[in-house]
Design an enzyme around this catalytic site. Structure first.
Site, mmCIF file in Angstrom:
data_model
loop_
_atom_site.group_PDB
_atom_site.id
_atom_site.type_symbol
_atom_site.label_atom_id
_atom_site.label_comp_id
_atom_site.label_asym_id
_atom_site.label_seq_id
_atom_site.Cartn_x
_atom_site.Cartn_y
_atom_site.Cartn_z
ATOM 1 N N LYS A 64 -21.266 -37.563 -43.118
ATOM 2 C CA LYS A 64 -21.910 -36.293 -43.477
ATOM 3 C C LYS A 64 -22.871 -35.904 -42.355
ATOM 4 O O LYS A 64 -23.803 -36.642 -42.047
ATOM 5 C CB LYS A 64 -22.675 -36.409 -44.795
ATOM 6 N N ASP A 66 -25.740 -33.419 -40.589
ATOM 7 C CA ASP A 66 -26.916 -32.697 -41.068
ATOM 8 C C ASP A 66 -27.227 -31.553 -40.114
ATOM 9 O O ASP A 66 -27.929 -31.725 -39.113
ATOM 10 C CB ASP A 66 -28.106 -33.661 -41.149
ATOM 11 N N GLU A 205 -27.064 -39.639 -42.867
ATOM 12 C CA GLU A 205 -27.420 -38.937 -44.096
ATOM 13 C C GLU A 205 -26.545 -39.357 -45.265
ATOM 14 O O GLU A 205 -26.986 -39.357 -46.411
ATOM 15 C CB GLU A 205 -27.324 -37.422 -43.889
#
Length: 347
Positions: A64, A66, A205
């Site tokens: 993921k 960011d 993240e």
């Protein structure tokens, strides 16, 4: 020059490597398909937040990132870079624009995340905002990288009805060897729980889980899931508590979430601010003050300056308290209006 992400430790454990599935060669006998008109915009597929990774061979994973969600439209007349809200930010990402022009394709729509990487190769939302000049800034980001994770349109063909595995096959062919301002977000065929633990250990993240056989569907249809190491959401800034000892006299920000058509107070954040954040915040907040709170407030804080609920802050936190307040909250930055950030909704 920003270092490339150090993803290798994340892709292996002590026993064996965890790698993407090998790609099959493309079939040269595949018949030509009729051309589809290129859409002006496609509403993005969004990930549902889950506390644990799903299990099963139908799921595949990615890191993921960011940053800011972007759609890169490669057209005969040039390149357009659109935010999640549909705003044209092409001038703000010149290096990504140039990299898109170098891709060996006449028409395409890439779905990805623009990030700025720190020295450890991790995406840093604050660094991205700094490169763009802060919320409402007009700077161009020349050190941002787009990690492409989907391909929605390719050489005159709409790919959204195809399975994710088929779209990724074409995307990997298109992005083979790319190492510049547009790179592929690596697909990781692994155990979700182990991958999440490894991502958290490396300070990332979280991870994204996607169904291999799902078409590209706009909105939060459940085909994509996000699992975070730390929770983070977007909240309205509805006021701030004055402090004579703090820089800019900002002791903490008072935050609100949505509940139906109303706002509800969810606590405050007084950590995570950098000096440039405080000065930027104070300059914007002085222009949107109001005499009364924009929500029902029964707190005991003194010297509160109330604000119009127009600023949206991204907040990282550990958990919720029993009375519906954020626990161990930390400020990450302000979201852009053009990013179309969804404010946290609670019952």
């Amino acid at each position: 020059m920003t270092k490339p992400p150090k993803s290798k430790p994340l892709l292996r454990d002590a026993d064996k490597p965890v790698r993407s599935r090998p790609r099959k060669p493309r079939d040269p006998t595949q018949p030509n398909l009729p051309l589809d008109p290129m859409p002006a915009r496609i509403e993005p597929c969004l990930a549902l937040l889950k506390s644990k990774p799903p299990k099963g061979r139908e799921w595949v994973y990615e890191i993921k990132w960011d940053g800011y969600r972007l759609a890169v439209h490669i057209e005969p007349t040039g390149v357009r870079i659109l935010t999640r809200g549909g705003h044209d930010w092409t001038p703000r990402f010149p290096t990504i624009e140039q990299a898109a022009k170098q891709l060996p394709v006449a028409t395409a729509i890439l779905d990805g995340e623009a990030v700025v990487l720190d020295e450890q190769g991790r995406s840093d939302f604050g660094l991205l905002q700094q490169s763009l000049g802060g919320r409402g800034g007009t700077k161009t980001s020349r050190n941002s990288v787009l990690f492409a994770f989907d391909l929605l349109y390719f050489d005159g063909h709409d790919l959204t009805r195809m399975d994710l595995s088929e779209r990724r096959h074409i995307l990997e062919d298109l992005m083979e060897g790319a190492t510049g301002a547009i790179r592929i977000s690596e697909e990781i065929d692994a155990d979700g729980g182990q991958l999440l633990a490894s991502a958290c250990e490396h300070g990332l993240e979280g991870i994204i889980a996607k169904r291999r056989d799902a078409p590209y569907r706009s909105g939060r249809a459940g085909d994509w899931l996000k699992i975070k190491c730390l929770q983070s959401d977007s909240f309205f800034v509805v006021g701030y508590e004055k402090s004579g000892a703090a820089r800019g006299q900002i002791g903490s920000l008072l935050l609100a979430a949505r509940t139906g058509n109303d706002l509800v107070y969810v606590g405050s954040v007084g950590a995570g601010f950098k000096e440039r954040d405080v000065l930027e915040l104070r300059n914007m907040m002085d222009k949107i003050t109001r005499k009364t709170p924009a929500l029902e407030y029964n707190g005991q804080r003194k010297a509160v300056v109330w604000l119009q609920p127009t600023l949206i802050a991204e907040i990282e936190y550990r958990a919720w308290t029993d009375d519906g307040k954020l626990r161990h909250a930390s400020y990450k930055g302000l979201r852009e209006v053009q990013d179309n950030a969804a404010v946290c909704e609670i019952e």
